[in-house]
Design an enzyme around this catalytic site. Structure first.
Site, PDB file in Angstrom:
ATOM      1  CB  SER A  45       5.121  32.233 -19.630  1.00  0.00           C
ATOM      2  OG  SER A  45       4.157  32.238 -20.667  1.00  0.00           O
ATOM      3  CB  VAL A  46      10.268  30.480 -17.534  1.00  0.00           C
ATOM      4  CG1 VAL A  46       9.441  29.336 -16.976  1.00  0.00           C
ATOM      5  CG2 VAL A  46      10.989  30.068 -18.796  1.00  0.00           C
TER       6      VAL A  46
END
Length: 695
Positions: free
Chosen positions: A400-401
């Site tokens: 998710s970064v």
């Protein structure tokens, strides 16, 4: 038929023509002779003037040229390289003089002379004679007894040599094989010493200087060779140089190594004026900045066979100053050592073995610290080894970064608006397994979507970017252009392209040409393409500084060499290098930054405690599904979970950015639901250390 006689008057006419022709030719020859004479006189005068100028007016000049041509010059063996310092002026790579005894072969020196030298010198040197092998002894015996060994070659074998059925190498092998065990056993201690020294005098390429001893050379050994070099033909002493590291193994791999010129690069180095036996930087920073670090060798004039006159002294290479803070680097490595080993004792970490950290100044691209440590099993317990190069070469699915970049694509294309709400619910496409967030989050806006790391918000946005409105079970086909829309924005942040860090090695990561609709949903939540830690560091730094993708770099300055303790004159300063600016509206990027701030500071943010709240941080967590080849058969067979964190602080005026990745940190279907928090612990401890050094 009777012959007709020619009229007499015609005969007289022919004679007249001949006389006339002779008269014309004579005049022509006379003119030519005069012209040649004039030219000859002019040439003679020119030669006379030139000889006068050479012999009298330019005599001193030509005598000097003759002297120069008659005397040759040679270079010294080596020169100390430039030092490497950290950003605060602390020396992290230096030189130390090494006393070296070496032997220089000469084509005119006979084998018999070399054997005599070996017996003469060997008693004065303490060498590792226990390394003497039977083959070395055989070679020495053959060289010492040429007549005896020639007699052991049969007439038939000699005939075969002349008929080219055997080579001279074959003959030498036969001689070696015919040295008896008794003859080998009869070697005295003196013979063994001479045999080993003779081997050292002849090992390797003929043109190379043979290093006899360069470790632990005593003063008496060095003095004996130096004082007797005039009679010990070929034996000499020199002060060589080797690298020393005041901070031991800290940052050791990235500093690089010095060694012999690689064979595949010899022609290139020769063109640049190097000698084949020169030592050069062969990896990482030593290689990257060879042009600054290499020293200039001393130049000597050869007066006679044994006498040299120093013309130009050796000059140490230029000093380079790095962006690294060696104290921060040392503590980051220590934190990694402790946390990686500690994590190995936690449940579900049987396939976890390493983590990486990058600390950067997002405003300049300067790398303040970068480290990777890997756990290896040894005698039933774990120790760590350096794995820093993985920051450049070890990509992983980062999870998710990447959602900050994904959200920006939604804004740029008009698929979503700032503050837009969407329902977080499991998404089902035709032919694709249901995809969900980590839990059902209900109706959320874009800030909440980042703070709570909603997958579904990104799924529905991507479907709109592709030109659809989501309905349950809908068919979803996309073409390459949709992937390109996302990847082009990702590349502007440094994801999927080389960061151009100033090191000779860097990987791009993995990407695929498969454009199935379901894979687009994987892509936007960081489950498709892979990225390296240095790419993530460039990505978060670009967000932190407001959209400028800066070249990450380790070189800060270059200074002229000086004999003083400090640095010499500045000759190069690495200015921040903007590679590109992200194509977006400022309000869109600021909205992403607002979401990242909520990640680490909102009460519901999933990134709390990765950086202490007192530093007003922003950032993004990432959790991704990975796979591991657990039995080494080349087939991935075990699902794991990899974790990452990217962040910066303070939010309003960032001083630092941090990236932490931990591949395969947890088994996805382990014996319990426990997942290690090793990435969070590392990030918290490293950021605490940074702010203790830079409050």
């Amino acid at each position: 038929m009777p012959k007709i006689k020619q009229p007499k008057e015609k005969k007289h006419k022919k004679i007249y023509r001949r006389k006339k022709l002779y008269s014309v030719n004579f005049k022509t020859y006379k003119k030519r002779f005069i012209m040649i004479s004039v030219v000859a006189v002019l040439l003679f005068l020119t030669l006379t003037v030139r000889l006068y100028q050479v012999m009298f007016r330019d005599q001193a000049k030509y005598e000097k040229n003759l002297e120069t041509l008659a005397l040759s010059t040679v270079e010294g063996e080596s020169a100390p390289r430039g030092r490497i310092l950290d950003r605060n002026g602390k020396i992290i790579v230096d030189n130390k003089a090494v006393k070296t005894i070496y032997y220089q072969k000469d084509g005119d020196r006979s084998v018999e002379d070399e054997i005599k030298l070996a017996y003469q010198v060997a008693p004065h040197l303490e060498l590792s004679y226990d390394k003497l092998t039977d083959n070395m002894k055989r070679e020495f015996f053959v060289a010492s007894n040429p007549s005896l060994m020639d007699s052991r070659i049969t007439k038939e074998e000699q005939d075969q040599l002349e008929q080219r059925k055997l080579t001279s190498t074959d003959i030498e092998e036969l001689k070696l094989s015919r040295v008896t065990e008794e003859e080998l056993n009869n070697f005295s201690e003196e013979d063994k010493r001479a045999a080993y020294l003779y081997y050292l005098m002849n090992v390797g390429y003929t043109y190379d200087d043979k290093v006899i001893k360069n470790e632990g050379v005593t003063d008496s050994e060095y003095a004996y060779i130096a004082e007797n070099s005039a009679t010990l033909d070929g034996f000499h002493t020199k002060l060589d140089w080797e690298r020393v590291y005041p901070y031991g193994d800290v940052f050791r791999t990235i500093l690089g190594s010095v060694g012999s010129i690689p064979s595949e690069e010899k022609s290139e180095y020769l063109k640049e004026g190097y000698a084949l036996n020169d030592r050069v930087g062969i990896s990482y920073l030593e290689k990257q900045y060879e042009e600054y670090l290499k020293g200039e060798k001393a130049v000597y004039q050869v007066l006679n066979r044994h006498e040299l006159e120093l013309i130009e002294p050796e000059i140490r290479g230029n000093d380079i100053v790095l962006t690294i803070d060696i104290e921060l680097q040392k503590q980051v490595e220590q934190i990694l050592n402790e946390e990686v080993i500690s994590a190995k004792s936690e449940p579900n970490t049987m396939y976890y073995n390493r983590s990486y950290v990058v600390v950067q100044d997002p405003n300049t691209g300067e790398i303040l610290a970068m480290a990777g440590r890997q756990a290896v099993e040894e005698n039933g317990s774990y120790k760590t080894v350096d794995a820093t190069t993985g920051i450049l070469t070890s990509p992983m699915t980062v999870g998710s970064v990447v959602k900050g970049a994904s959200m920006l694509v939604g804004y740029n294309t008009g698929a979503i608006q700032i503050g837009e709400y969407q329902v977080d619910e499991c998404v089902k496409l035709a032919g694709v397994k249901e995809k969900c967030s980590w839990q059902t989050l209900g109706t959320i806006n874009d800030i909440d979507a980042l703070a709570l790391s909603s997958n579904v918000y990104q799924f529905k946005t991507a479907i709109k970017v592709a030109g659809y409105n989501y309905t349950y079970g809908m068919p979803f086909k996309v073409d390459k252009s949709v992937f390109d829309t996302y990847r082009n924005t990702f590349k502007e942040f440094g994801l999927g392209v080389k960061t151009e860090i100033d090191l000779p090695v860097e990987s791009l990561g993995y990407t695929s040409d498969n454009t199935a609709g379901g894979l687009l949903l994987d892509f936007v939540m960081g489950q498709y393409d892979t990225y390296t830690p240095i790419q993530l560091s460039q990505y978060i730094s670009t967000i932190a500084n407001g959209g400028s993708r800066l070249q990450p770099h380790l070189l800060k300055e270059v200074h002229e060499t000086t004999e003083k303790e400090g640095l010499g004159n500045l000759i190069y300063n690495f200015e921040p290098n903007i590679l590109n600016t992200v194509t977006t509206k400022p309000e869109y990027l600021n909205r992403v930054k607002e979401g990242f701030h909520a990640v680490t500071t909102a009460s519901y943010g999933l990134g709390r405690n990765y950086i202490d709240a007192s530093h007003d941080p922003s950032g993004k967590t990432g959790t991704s599904q990975s796979f591991k080849d657990t039995d080494g058969d080349g087939v991935i067979d075990t699902p794991t979970v990899s974790t990452a964190f990217i962040g910066y602080a303070p939010t309003t005026n960032p001083k630092m950015s941090i990236t932490v990745t931990s591949p395969d940190s947890t088994i996805e279907n382990g014996s319990s639901n426990y997942s290690t928090l090793v990435t969070r612990r590392i990030s918290k401890r490293v950021s605490d250390v940074y702010f203790s050094l830079y409050p």
